[in-house]
Design an enzyme around this catalytic site. Structure first.
Site: not given
Length: 283
Positions: A160, A164
Site C-alpha cells: 500500500y 501511495k
C-alpha cells in the site's frame, strides 16, 4: 461557508471507488452540493446503494460499475459518462485497497491487484478523462487519493505504502504538465489522515497472508476508536479541492508530522528506524 458551495454547486463529478469509504463520503458531499455524481465502483450493488442515498436526499446520481484495474474499463467509463452527462467538472481517482503482510508472503495476485487498482487506476483514470477535460476548455478539477503513507514507510503495509508514494509523484508531475499546457485544470493530491472507513475491515483482506489478520484488526480498531468522522473529513476535502489547493488534508498536523520525519530521514541518510509503537502494531 466553504468555497465548495459555489464551485461544486453544478456540473458532473466522477468518483471511483464511490461505493464505500472515502469515495462514498465524497459522493454524498458532491451530491449535497448540487453536482450530478457518477458513483463508480467495482461492486454495482454498493454503487446503487450510495446512489439511492444521494437521490433520497434530493441529489442526482448515476451508478456505474467499473474495475479501475482495467484500463479499457476506465476508457469505457469516460465514454459512457460523456455520452450521458457531458463534460466532467470533477474527477476523483479514489479507488484503492489496503494490503497487509510481509512483502514475500503476499501472493502475486494480491500484489498485482494492489498495484493495478491503486496506481494504474489513477493513471488510467487521468488518461481516460483528461483529454476530454482539455478539449472542453472549461475549468475542471482532478483529485487523486494519496495518503499520509506517501510520506512515510511502514513494515507489513509495504504494498500500500509504495503505491501511495507513486500516486503522490504522479500527481506532482501531472500538476506541472497542466501548467505546461496552460490548462484551466486544477490537480490535487488528497492526503486523508485517520478517518472512520471500512478499509481495514477483515472482509477487505481476501488474498492476504493469514498472519495479516491481526495487523488488520489492530488498524481497524485504531481507526474506529480515534478516526475523524467520515462526513467531516470529506467536507474538509471538498472545500480544499474547490479552493484549488494541490495539498489537500483532513488532519494537516498528522501529515506535517510524517513529512517532517521524512525530511529528517533524508537529511540524516541513516537506515530506516522502527519505533516501538510501530513494532507493537505489526507484531
Amino acid at each position: 461557508m466553504g468555497r465548495d458551495v459555489e464551485v461544486f454547486s453544478h456540473g458532473v463529478a466522477v468518483i471511483t471507488g464511490a461505493g464505500a469509504g472515502i469515495g462514498a463520503g465524497l459522493a454524498r458531499r458532491a451530491g449535497a452540493l448540487g453536482m450530478t455524481v457518477v458513483v463508480a465502483d467495482v461492486d454495482l450493488d454498493r454503487a446503487q446503494a450510495i446512489t439511492g442515498e444521494i437521490r433520497a436526499a434530493g441529489g442526482l446520481a448515476d451508478p456505474i460499475r467499473v474495475d479501475v484495474s482495467r484500463a479499457e474499463e476506465l476508457d469505457r467509463l469516460a465514454e459512457t459518462v460523456h455520452a450521458r452527462h457531458g463534460d466532467v467538472r470533477l474527477l476523483v481517482n479514489n479507488a484503492g485497497i489496503e494490503t497487509i503482510g510481509y512483502s514475500w508472503e503476499i501472493p502475486a495476485e494480491r500484489w498485482d491487484a494492489t498495484l493495478d487498482i491503486n496506481v494504474h487506476g489513477v493513471v488510467h483514470g487521468v488518461r481516460a478523462f483528461a483529454p476530454r477535460m482539455l478539449a472542453s476548455g472549461q475549468e475542471a478539477w482532478i483529485a487523486n487519493l494519496a495518503s499520509m503513507g506517501a510520506f512515510s514507510v511502514m513494515p507489513c503495509q509495504t504494498a500500500y505504502i509504495m503505491t501511495k508514494h507513486a500516486v503522490q509523484a504522479f500527481s506532482e508531475c501531472l500538476y506541472l504538465e497542466m501548467q505546461l499546457k496552460g490548462a484551466p485544470i486544477h490537480v490535487c493530491s488528497i492526503m486523508p489522515g485517520m478517518l472512520k472507513t471500512s478499509i481495514f475491515e477483515a472482509s477487505a483482506g481476501a488474498g492476504e497472508p493469514p498472519a495479516a489478520a491481526t495487523h488488520r484488526r489492530k488498524m481497524f480498531e485504531m481507526m474506529r476508536d480515534y478516526g475523524m468522522d467520515l462526513a467531516e473529513g470529506c467536507q474538509r476535502i471538498m472545500e480544499q479541492v474547490a479552493e484549488g489547493r494541490f495539498w489537500v488534508h483532513t488532519q494537516p498536523d498528522m501529515t506535517m508530522s510524517a513529512i517532517e520525519s521524512r525530511i529528517a530521514f533524508f537529511n540524516s541518510q541513516q537506515p530506516p528506524v522502527m519505533n516501538e509503537a510501530v513494532r507493537e502494531l505489526v507484531d
